[in-house]
Motif scaffolding. Structure first.
Motif, PDB file in Angstrom:
ATOM      1  N   THR A 106     128.611 -39.766  12.138  1.00 53.56           N
ATOM      2  CA  THR A 106     128.249 -40.881  13.001  1.00 53.56           C
ATOM      3  C   THR A 106     129.476 -41.416  13.727  1.00 53.56           C
ATOM      4  O   THR A 106     129.460 -41.629  14.942  1.00 53.56           O
ATOM      5  N   TRP A 107     130.557 -41.620  12.936  1.00 52.71           N
ATOM      6  CA  TRP A 107     131.754 -42.175  13.562  1.00 52.71           C
ATOM      7  C   TRP A 107     132.343 -41.230  14.594  1.00 52.71           C
ATOM      8  O   TRP A 107     132.796 -41.654  15.658  1.00 52.71           O
ATOM      9  N   LEU A 108     132.317 -39.940  14.287  1.00 54.24           N
ATOM     10  CA  LEU A 108     132.828 -38.966  15.247  1.00 54.24           C
ATOM     11  C   LEU A 108     132.078 -39.064  16.570  1.00 54.24           C
ATOM     12  O   LEU A 108     132.680 -39.097  17.642  1.00 54.24           O
ATOM     13  N   ILE A 109     130.765 -39.151  16.457  1.00 51.49           N
ATOM     14  CA  ILE A 109     129.954 -39.229  17.673  1.00 51.49           C
ATOM     15  C   ILE A 109     130.299 -40.486  18.455  1.00 51.49           C
ATOM     16  O   ILE A 109     130.493 -40.455  19.666  1.00 51.49           O
ATOM     17  N   VAL A 110     130.423 -41.598  17.737  1.00 52.94           N
ATOM     18  CA  VAL A 110     130.750 -42.861  18.402  1.00 52.94           C
ATOM     19  C   VAL A 110     132.100 -42.745  19.110  1.00 52.94           C
ATOM     20  O   VAL A 110     132.259 -43.131  20.277  1.00 52.94           O
ATOM     21  N   ILE A 111     133.097 -42.182  18.392  1.00 56.53           N
ATOM     22  CA  ILE A 111     134.436 -42.090  18.979  1.00 56.53           C
ATOM     23  C   ILE A 111     134.446 -41.170  20.194  1.00 56.53           C
ATOM     24  O   ILE A 111     135.003 -41.505  21.245  1.00 56.53           O
ATOM     25  N   ILE A 112     133.754 -40.036  20.075  1.00 63.05           N
ATOM     26  CA  ILE A 112     133.716 -39.109  21.217  1.00 63.05           C
ATOM     27  C   ILE A 112     133.049 -39.771  22.420  1.00 63.05           C
ATOM     28  O   ILE A 112     133.535 -39.694  23.547  1.00 63.05           O
ATOM     29  N   SER A 113     131.928 -40.467  22.166  1.00 64.09           N
ATOM     30  CA  SER A 113     131.247 -41.131  23.267  1.00 64.09           C
ATOM     31  C   SER A 113     132.147 -42.150  23.937  1.00 64.09           C
ATOM     32  O   SER A 113     132.237 -42.222  25.176  1.00 64.09           O
ATOM     33  N   LEU A 114     132.841 -42.941  23.104  1.00 66.00           N
ATOM     34  CA  LEU A 114     133.737 -43.953  23.672  1.00 66.00           C
ATOM     35  C   LEU A 114     134.849 -43.297  24.479  1.00 66.00           C
ATOM     36  O   LEU A 114     135.182 -43.745  25.581  1.00 66.00           O
ATOM     37  N   ALA A 115     135.403 -42.213  23.918  1.00 60.17           N
ATOM     38  CA  ALA A 115     136.482 -41.525  24.619  1.00 60.17           C
ATOM     39  C   ALA A 115     136.010 -41.014  25.975  1.00 60.17           C
ATOM     40  O   ALA A 115     136.690 -41.176  26.988  1.00 60.17           O
TER      41      ALA A 115
ATOM     42  N   PHE B 283     116.202 -45.228  22.172  1.00 57.92           N
ATOM     43  CA  PHE B 283     117.066 -45.655  23.267  1.00 57.92           C
ATOM     44  C   PHE B 283     118.166 -44.627  23.523  1.00 57.92           C
ATOM     45  O   PHE B 283     118.431 -44.246  24.660  1.00 57.92           O
ATOM     46  N   ILE B 284     118.789 -44.180  22.438  1.00 59.41           N
ATOM     47  CA  ILE B 284     119.867 -43.207  22.609  1.00 59.41           C
ATOM     48  C   ILE B 284     119.322 -41.927  23.231  1.00 59.41           C
ATOM     49  O   ILE B 284     119.912 -41.359  24.154  1.00 59.41           O
ATOM     50  N   SER B 285     118.173 -41.517  22.733  1.00 63.66           N
ATOM     51  CA  SER B 285     117.577 -40.296  23.260  1.00 63.66           C
ATOM     52  C   SER B 285     117.258 -40.431  24.750  1.00 63.66           C
ATOM     53  O   SER B 285     117.545 -39.538  25.550  1.00 63.66           O
TER      54      SER B 285
END
Ligand SMILES: Nc1ncnc2c1ncn2[C@@H]1O[C@H](COP(=O)(O)OP(=O)(O)OP(=O)(O)O)[C@@H](O)[C@H]1O
Ligand SMILES: [Mg+2]
Lengths: 260, 269, 268
Positions: C19-28, B200-202
């Motif tokens: 993982t958390w970095l990616i999540v935070i960047i995406s949210l930002a 899904f993410i991809s």
């Protein structure tokens, strides 16, 4: 044969180092005469394929020279190289047919080097050559498959098409790199018999890499043993004691030495 | 090839090739199609070559970009990217729930999946710019129309990928959970989602790449973003400025494409 | 009997941080995207227009389907198909050399193919509409400009797909031709092209689906096809006309998707 002792293939100090540093061949010196049926044996990774692929220069060697019927293939270029290759047929373990082309067209591939490029482009093969291709297919017993697509054939049949391709090419030398490795024993015999026929009937020089000691003994006249890129044994099959095979396979893995 | 009578072997001649009707039919369709469509569209190479200088002239002008203009362009490019992000977000979110509804291994009712798939297929047929034109007509010009168009467009792109991903998962875990009496939602969160999340993410990233591209031209029909200036500069023949816009668009799109596809590769490893 | 305590699931800290970095960047990024977006300026008539469009879809203007003067739905759709067909064909031809350029094979330097890939990425990113407008300046408004724009633009994607097929090609057949003394051209004619054909056709058909959608919007800028009548109908608020055109596009695209899917399934 009158000049049975004319050299057909001469390897002089041939060595091959792959770009990643792997040594494929180390200082190989070999002379193979016209009309010989040579089997090459050795463990997986020993350098058997490398040797064969160097002889027709599917790969470049890193040192030394290889002469084919007196001409240096290692020094040849362009058209000259292609004309030398025309005299060397090759049979592959994976058949290497053009899967989506017809059997006939696959056999005609053996003939491409005899034509100017524009003629082959428009598929202008002569009637004789098409007929010859058909006859080659009859020799390997596949006449009725002439217009089938290559991928509709079984593995053994595909290898026989590859043999017909070599027949059509009419070379002086045949290199066979584990021609039977993916086939059942019965079919393997049949393929080896076809190679024998090419050797005896047309006087073609055959070099075959074989994994099966049994087949090697049955068909080879001369054995070359290879280990770690070096020739460790070279002799007539009839004079080769069993110990040589066990030695080459270093104890072996049973399967290859087994015979019934 | 020996024959019993001991005569010379008879070598039969090569039989005639079988006539393959379908090959001819396809060839005729192709050639006929080319002929007809060349007529219908009045495409003529001589005309193109005669006027090719007009084409190259524009190109040459574009190749002399007016960099002073980039101050105006960049904020709009950022706005365009924002539209693409929002469109991707809303579209994928909707597709996420919708795909669960049309996956045959989640919803067993063939009528439900059939009807919803039909609706999905209709949505998938409408191209991005048409959606843009329709939403401009509905909500007026501006970024909102663009975000709506991109959302619907994204939905169409990813929903199919999503549900196909769901349908190819290993059914073992679903059956195991069903056997222990889990409800639909538990099955989805515990058996389905863990297996499909990376896909899904991809796919969402993939949709984002498409959206960035699509969003750059939406402004042309008034749906927000840099496309508006594309139209304005082209209308008044300020090709140096058009060139500036295009170069910036190309750089941004290629960069985002590159980053996103690398991310997708890393994800699928 | 003593049981061991359940240990926490093993997870590397580095991975968790990532993982958390990616999540935070995406949210930002997502939150940033909401800033400065004007969602307020919706026309008050929006609801009514949606109603009208649906009404138009339910009561399409059937009389527009065929009028016989060449200004009707069927002619416009036919023109759209022709634009897509010819445009796709042209791009398939142009794509071949580009694909061989961009394909990463052992016969050429990696730099060459990388350069080819970059060129294709640039072609892909060059907006199709701008290309159409440029061709309109060259050959005048109409379908021909659409054909040319499609023909050039599609190369970016099609050649990329082609080059991927080339990269995945089975080398064996090529070697067989080389081994029997064939030239590079022979390899091409006897091994590469026949092996490549199915995926070339399949990718081209797939591209035809995409091109059809493009062809139906190129009309928005005057490059022929159904886009122009649609734009006119939208501007003049002829909702039942909009309805019949949308229906026409939907049905056409569905039929073509279906046919090309069927042919592609036959190919493998
Ligand atoms: N393209 C290549 N690049 C690097 N190393 C290679 C390459 N091809 C072969 N080698 C290495 O060269 C050595 C000899 O390989 P070769 O294929 O000739 O062995 P072989 O005797 O034919 O083995 P097998 O019986 O498994 O076919 C091996 O160590 C192999 O890993
Ligand atoms: Mg080998």
């Amino acid at each position: 044969m009158a000049n049975a002792n004319t050299p057909m293939i001469e390897c002089k100090n041939v060595s091959k180092v792959y770009p990643d540093g792997t040594v494929g061949l180390k200082d190989i010196n070999l002379t193979i005469n016209k009309g010989e049926f040579v089997v090459v044996v050795g463990l997986s990774g020993a350098g058997k394929s490398t040797l064969l692929r160097s002889i027709n220069r599917l790969q470049d060697v890193s040192g030394g020279e290889i002469l084919i019927d007196g001409k240096s293939i290692t020094a040849a270029k362009g058209k000259e190289l292609r004309l030398i290759r025309r005299d060397i047929g090759m049979i592959f373990q994976s058949f290497n047919l053009v899967k989506r082309s017809s059997v006939l067209r696959n056999v005609l591939v053996g003939r491409v080097a005899y034509y100017p490029t524009w003629k082959t482009t428009f598929n202008l093969f002569s009637k004789e050559d098409k007929q010859k291709a058909y006859e080659a297919l009859q020799q390997v017993g596949l006449a009725e498959k002439v217009y089938n697509r290559a991928d509709e054939l079984s593995g053994g049949q595909q290898q026989r098409v590859a043999i017909a391709r070599v027949l059509e090419q009419n070379p002086k030398i045949i290199l066979a790199d584990e021609p039977t490795a993916s086939l059942d024993p019965e079919t393997s015999k049949r393929i080896m018999n076809d190679l024998k026929m090419l050797n005896e009937k047309y006087g073609m020089t055959v070099i075959a890499n074989l994994h099966s000691v049994e087949l090697a003994k049955e068909f080879g006249q001369r054995v070359i043993g290879i280990r770690a890129g070096q020739v460790v044994y070279d002799g007539k099959m009839s004079e080769t004691p069993e110990s040589v095979f066990t030695n080459i396979y270093n104890g072996g893995n049973g399967k290859e030495a087994a015979d019934d | 090839m020996t024959n019993k009578s001991g005569q010379a072997p008879v070598v039969p001649g090569l039989p005639k090739k079988k006539f393959k009707l379908m090959n001819w039919v396809w060839a005729i369709i192709l050639i006929g199609g080319l002929f007809v469509s060349t007529q219908e569209t009045n495409t003529s190479l001589p005309v193109l070559f005669q006027n090719f200088s007009n084409f190259t002239e524009i190109f040459v002008e574009m190749a002399k970009p007016d960099w002073s203009y980039s101050g105006t362009v960049i904020p709009l490019v950022l706005q365009t990217i924002k539209m693409a992000i929002l469109g991707t977000f809303f579209g994928s979110l909707a597709a996420f729930f919708y795909s669960l509804l049309i996956a045959r291994n989640v919803v067993k009712n063939k009528v439900v999946t059939g009807v919803f798939r039909f609706i999905m297929n209709i949505i998938r047929t409408i191209p991005d710019l048409l959606l843009g034109a329709i939403f401009v007509a509905i909500v007026g010009t501006g970024t909102f129309a663009g975000v709506l168009a991109l959302s619907v467009f994204t939905f169409g792109v990813v929903v199919k990928l999503f549900y196909e991903a769901i349908e190819t998962i290993d059914n073992g875990p679903i059956e195991a959970l069903t056997a222990v009496g889990a409800n639909k939602w538990q099955i989805i969160t515990d058996a389905v989602l863990p297996q499909v999340m990376t896909y899904f993410i991809s796919y969402t990233l993939y949709a984002f790449e498409i959206n960035v591209r699509a969003s750059t031209v939406l402004g042309y029909i008034g749906a927000g973003g840099i496309g508006l200036y594309l139209q304005q500069t082209l209308d008044v023949f300020q090709y140096e400025r058009t060139g500036t816009i295009i170069i910036i668009i190309v750089i941004v799109v290629v960069l985002i494409d590159y980053i996103s596809s690398k991310a997708r590769e890393a994800l699928m490893k | 009997m003593e049981y061991k305590q359940l240990a926490p699931a093993p997870k590397s800290t580095a991975k968790r941080i990532k993982t958390w970095l990616i999540v935070i960047i995406s949210l930002a990024l997502l939150i940033w995207s909401f800033t400065d977006m004007d969602f307020g300026g919706i026309k008050p008539s929006a609801k009514q227009i949606v109603g009208s469009i649906f009404n138009g879809l339910l009561h399409p203007d059937w009389s527009y389907v065929y009028t016989g003067d060449g200004e009707d739905l069927l002619s416009a759709l036919w023109e759209t198909i022709c634009i897509a067909f010819l445009g796709t064909f042209i791009s398939a031809i142009i794509s071949l050399p580009f694909a061989f350029w961009a394909a990463r094979t052992k016969y050429k330097h990696w730099f060459t193919s990388r350069l080819g890939k970059i060129v294709l990425a640039i072609i892909r990113s060059f907006p199709e509409i701008v290309l159409a407008l440029m061709f309109i300046k060259a050959v005048g408004p109409g379908a021909a400009a659409g054909v040319l724009a499609l023909g050039v633009h599609s190369v970016g994607m099609l050649a990329k797909l082609f080059s991927e097929s080339i990269e995945n090609l089975d080398e064996g057949a090529n070697e067989a031709v080389i081994a029997s003394g064939g030239s590079k051209w022979h390899v091409m004619m006897f091994a590469t092209m026949p092996n490549l054909m199915p995926s070339l056709i399949s990718n081209t058909l797939y591209r035809f689906d995409v091109s059809l959608r493009s062809a139906s919007v190129l009309g928005l800028v005057g490059a022929g096809g159904i886009g122009y009548p649609l734009m006119t109908a939208l501007n003049y608020r002829m909702w039942s006309r909009v309805g019949i055109i949308l229906l026409g596009i939907i049905i056409l695209v569905m039929i073509v998707d279906w046919i090309s899917g069927w042919i592609r399934s036959k190919l493998v």
